[in-house]
Motif scaffolding. Structure first.
Motif, PDB file in Angstrom:
ATOM      1  N   ASN A   1       0.848  -1.195   0.000  1.00  0.00           N
ATOM      2  CA  ASN A   1       0.000   0.000   0.000  1.00  0.00           C
ATOM      3  C   ASN A   1       0.883   1.244   0.000  1.00  0.00           C
ATOM      4  OD1 ASN A   1      -3.009  -0.717   0.335  1.00  0.00           O
ATOM      5  ND2 ASN A   1      -1.951  -2.120   1.721  1.00  0.00           N
ATOM      6  N   ILE A   2       0.737   2.042  -1.061  1.00  0.00           N
ATOM      7  CA  ILE A   2       1.471   3.296  -1.211  1.00  0.00           C
ATOM      8  C   ILE A   2       0.484   4.360  -1.661  1.00  0.00           C
ATOM      9  CG2 ILE A   2       3.206   4.537  -2.597  1.00  0.00           C
ATOM     10  CD1 ILE A   2       4.714   1.892  -2.888  1.00  0.00           C
ATOM     11  N   THR A   3       0.587   5.545  -1.069  1.00  0.00           N
ATOM     12  CA  THR A   3      -0.196   6.696  -1.515  1.00  0.00           C
ATOM     13  C   THR A   3       0.724   7.574  -2.348  1.00  0.00           C
ATOM     14  OG1 THR A   3      -1.485   6.602   0.532  1.00  0.00           O
ATOM     15  CG2 THR A   3      -1.618   8.641  -0.743  1.00  0.00           C
ATOM     16  N   HIS A   4       0.356   7.797  -3.611  1.00  0.00           N
ATOM     17  CA  HIS A   4       1.186   8.630  -4.488  1.00  0.00           C
ATOM     18  C   HIS A   4       0.323   9.152  -5.635  1.00  0.00           C
ATOM     19  CE1 HIS A   4       4.438   9.983  -7.092  1.00  0.00           C
ATOM     20  NE2 HIS A   4       5.233   9.880  -6.044  1.00  0.00           N
ATOM     21  N   PRO A   5       0.414  10.450  -5.968  1.00  0.00           N
ATOM     22  CA  PRO A   5      -0.461  11.022  -7.001  1.00  0.00           C
ATOM     23  C   PRO A   5      -0.015  10.797  -8.448  1.00  0.00           C
ATOM     24  CG  PRO A   5       0.889  12.730  -6.041  1.00  0.00           C
ATOM     25  CD  PRO A   5       1.185  11.475  -5.271  1.00  0.00           C
ATOM     26  N   PHE A   6       1.137  10.147  -8.660  1.00  0.00           N
ATOM     27  CA  PHE A   6       1.612   9.899 -10.019  1.00  0.00           C
ATOM     28  C   PHE A   6       2.450   8.628  -9.989  1.00  0.00           C
ATOM     29  CE2 PHE A   6       3.683  10.513 -14.074  1.00  0.00           C
ATOM     30  CZ  PHE A   6       2.802  11.287 -14.813  1.00  0.00           C
ATOM     31  N   ASP A   7       1.775   7.483 -10.109  1.00  0.00           N
ATOM     32  CA  ASP A   7       2.438   6.189  -9.909  1.00  0.00           C
ATOM     33  C   ASP A   7       3.603   5.928 -10.850  1.00  0.00           C
ATOM     34  OD1 ASP A   7       0.755   5.667  -7.825  1.00  0.00           O
ATOM     35  OD2 ASP A   7      -0.405   4.119  -8.856  1.00  0.00           O
ATOM     36  N   ALA A   8       3.602   6.516 -12.049  1.00  0.00           N
ATOM     37  CA  ALA A   8       4.694   6.281 -12.987  1.00  0.00           C
ATOM     38  C   ALA A   8       6.026   6.819 -12.487  1.00  0.00           C
ATOM     39  CB  ALA A   8       4.361   6.884 -14.348  1.00  0.00           C
ATOM     40  N   ASP A   9       6.024   7.602 -11.422  1.00  0.00           N
ATOM     41  CA  ASP A   9       7.258   8.086 -10.803  1.00  0.00           C
ATOM     42  C   ASP A   9       7.984   6.994 -10.022  1.00  0.00           C
ATOM     43  OD1 ASP A   9       6.598  10.606 -11.714  1.00  0.00           O
ATOM     44  OD2 ASP A   9       6.287  11.484  -9.722  1.00  0.00           O
ATOM     45  N   LEU A  10       7.292   5.892  -9.687  1.00  0.00           N
ATOM     46  CA  LEU A  10       7.809   4.936  -8.706  1.00  0.00           C
ATOM     47  C   LEU A  10       8.482   3.716  -9.323  1.00  0.00           C
ATOM     48  CD1 LEU A  10       4.810   4.961  -6.202  1.00  0.00           C
ATOM     49  CD2 LEU A  10       6.916   6.332  -6.126  1.00  0.00           C
ATOM     50  N   ASP A  11       9.616   3.333  -8.718  1.00  0.00           N
ATOM     51  CA  ASP A  11      10.321   2.087  -8.994  1.00  0.00           C
ATOM     52  C   ASP A  11      10.394   1.350  -7.665  1.00  0.00           C
ATOM     53  OD1 ASP A  11      10.722   3.175 -11.513  1.00  0.00           O
ATOM     54  OD2 ASP A  11      12.784   3.773 -11.089  1.00  0.00           O
TER      55      ASP A  11
ATOM     56  N   GLY B   1       1.026   5.405 -15.113  1.00  0.00           N
ATOM     57  CA  GLY B   1       0.851   6.743 -15.674  1.00  0.00           C
ATOM     58  C   GLY B   1       0.627   7.786 -14.592  1.00  0.00           C
ATOM     59  N   ASP B   2      -0.362   8.669 -14.827  1.00  0.00           N
ATOM     60  CA  ASP B   2      -0.650   9.723 -13.840  1.00  0.00           C
ATOM     61  C   ASP B   2      -1.691   9.261 -12.819  1.00  0.00           C
ATOM     62  OD1 ASP B   2      -2.949   9.746 -15.376  1.00  0.00           O
ATOM     63  OD2 ASP B   2      -2.859  11.875 -15.867  1.00  0.00           O
ATOM     64  N   GLY B   3      -1.950   7.950 -12.759  1.00  0.00           N
ATOM     65  CA  GLY B   3      -2.890   7.396 -11.780  1.00  0.00           C
ATOM     66  C   GLY B   3      -2.330   7.435 -10.368  1.00  0.00           C
ATOM     67  N   ASP B   4      -3.229   7.297  -9.417  1.00  0.00           N
ATOM     68  CA  ASP B   4      -2.878   7.423  -8.002  1.00  0.00           C
ATOM     69  C   ASP B   4      -2.849   6.073  -7.290  1.00  0.00           C
ATOM     70  OD1 ASP B   4      -3.218  10.078  -8.661  1.00  0.00           O
ATOM     71  OD2 ASP B   4      -4.966  10.392  -7.378  1.00  0.00           O
ATOM     72  N   ASN B   5      -1.793   5.857  -6.519  1.00  0.00           N
ATOM     73  CA  ASN B   5      -1.733   4.862  -5.456  1.00  0.00           C
ATOM     74  C   ASN B   5      -1.559   3.407  -5.886  1.00  0.00           C
ATOM     75  OD1 ASN B   5      -2.278   7.115  -3.809  1.00  0.00           O
ATOM     76  ND2 ASN B   5      -4.473   6.748  -3.988  1.00  0.00           N
ATOM     77  N   TYR B   6      -1.075   2.648  -4.929  1.00  0.00           N
ATOM     78  CA  TYR B   6      -1.081   1.186  -4.917  1.00  0.00           C
ATOM     79  C   TYR B   6      -1.947   0.831  -3.712  1.00  0.00           C
ATOM     80  CZ  TYR B   6       2.826   0.774  -8.223  1.00  0.00           C
ATOM     81  OH  TYR B   6       3.618   0.814  -9.335  1.00  0.00           O
ATOM     82  N   VAL B   7      -3.138   0.287  -3.952  1.00  0.00           N
ATOM     83  CA  VAL B   7      -4.092   0.003  -2.872  1.00  0.00           C
ATOM     84  C   VAL B   7      -4.326  -1.505  -2.785  1.00  0.00           C
ATOM     85  CG1 VAL B   7      -6.424   0.391  -2.007  1.00  0.00           C
ATOM     86  CG2 VAL B   7      -5.211   2.241  -3.171  1.00  0.00           C
ATOM     87  N   ASN B   8      -3.852  -2.090  -1.690  1.00  0.00           N
ATOM     88  CA  ASN B   8      -3.955  -3.550  -1.515  1.00  0.00           C
ATOM     89  C   ASN B   8      -3.493  -4.269  -2.784  1.00  0.00           C
ATOM     90  OD1 ASN B   8      -4.887  -3.452   1.163  1.00  0.00           O
ATOM     91  ND2 ASN B   8      -6.953  -3.012   0.424  1.00  0.00           N
ATOM     92  N   THR B   9      -2.359  -3.838  -3.292  1.00  0.00           N
ATOM     93  CA  THR B   9      -1.773  -4.431  -4.489  1.00  0.00           C
ATOM     94  C   THR B   9      -1.039  -5.701  -4.073  1.00  0.00           C
ATOM     95  OG1 THR B   9      -1.489  -2.225  -5.405  1.00  0.00           O
ATOM     96  CG2 THR B   9      -0.227  -4.017  -6.437  1.00  0.00           C
ATOM     97  N   VAL B  10      -1.441  -6.822  -4.657  1.00  0.00           N
ATOM     98  CA  VAL B  10      -0.825  -8.108  -4.348  1.00  0.00           C
ATOM     99  C   VAL B  10       0.014  -8.528  -5.539  1.00  0.00           C
ATOM    100  CG1 VAL B  10      -1.227 -10.528  -3.755  1.00  0.00           C
ATOM    101  CG2 VAL B  10      -2.771  -8.746  -2.871  1.00  0.00           C
TER     102      VAL B  10
END
Length: 186
Positions: A69-79, A98-107
C-alpha cells in the motif's frame, strides 16, 4: 521425488518413538509485515523499509505474495524493488500506472493473470511482478528490504505498509534422510 517413500526399518522405529519425525509434516504459514509509514523522497534518493522474516526454513524464491500500500499522485514516478536477506532481489514495478494514483492492496504474485505492467492505478488486485519471485536467491529468513524510488518531482508520496507471505508446503522425510532427535525428561 513424488512425496512418497518406502520406509526402512529405521524409519519405522523412529516413527513409533516420535511420530512427527517420519512421514509427512505441514509447516505453518508465515506473514511478515512493516506498517511504519514514511514519506518517499521526491525526485531523488529512495525509501527503504525492512521486513523481518523468521521461522520459514525456506528459500527466498518460495515467497508466495507481496501485498503493498502506497499513496502517491503519479504512480509512474515509482520504482519498487524487493531484496531478500541474502542473494539477489527483484523489480516488483517500475514506472507503471501513468498519472494514476496509489497502490491500494496491491498483491504481487507469480502466475497472476495480469502483469503489473498491464494494470492501472490504483492497482487493487493481484498482479504478476515485473520479475518473477523464482529469480530471487538466498534464504527467506532474515531481514528483507523494500526499496522505493520516486524518480521525478514534484509529486510526493507515502509508503503505508507491506506484507510478505510464505505458504509452507508439505514435506516428507524418507529413508536415508537425516533428522536430529532430542529426548528429554528421562
Amino acid at each position: 521425488s513424488n512425496g512418497t517413500c518406502t520406509p526402512s526399518t529405521d524409519d519405522v522405529i523412529i516413527s513409533a518413538l516420535v511420530p512427527s519425525i517420519a512421514g509427512s509434516a505441514t509447516l505453518s504459514n508465515v506473514t511478515a509485515t512493516n506498517t511504519t509509514s514514511a514519506s518517499i523522497p521526491d525526485g531523488s534518493g529512495s525509501l527503504t523499509r525492512e521486513i523481518v522474516v523468521s521461522g520459514t526454513g525456506l528459500n527466498a524464491s518460495e515467497i508466495t505474495s507481496v501485498t503493498l500500500n502506497i499513496t502517491h499522485p503519479f504512480d509512474a514516478d515509482l520504482d519498487i524493488y524487493l531484496n531478500p536477506p541474502t542473494g539477489s532481489g527483484i523489480l516488483l514495478s517500475a514506472d507503471n500506472g501513468g498519472d494514476g494514483d496509489n497502490y491500494v492492496n496491491t498483491v504481487f504474485q507469480d502466475g497472476a493473470g495480469t502483469s503489473i505492467t498491464a494494470g492501472s492505478a490504483p492497482f487493487t488486485g493481484t498482479y504478476a511482478p515485473e520479475q518473477a519471485f523464482s529469480t530471487l536467491t538466498g534464504t527467506a529468513d532474515g531481514t528483507w528490504t523494500l526499496r522505493i524510488y520516486d524518480d521525478y518531482t514534484p509529486d510526493a508520496g507515502t509508503f503505508n505498509n507491506v506484507s510478505l507471505s510464505f505458504v509452507a508446503t508439505e514435506k516428507t522425510i524418507c529413508a536415508g534422510a537425516t533428522a536430529t532427535v532430542t529426548l528429554s525428561g528421562h
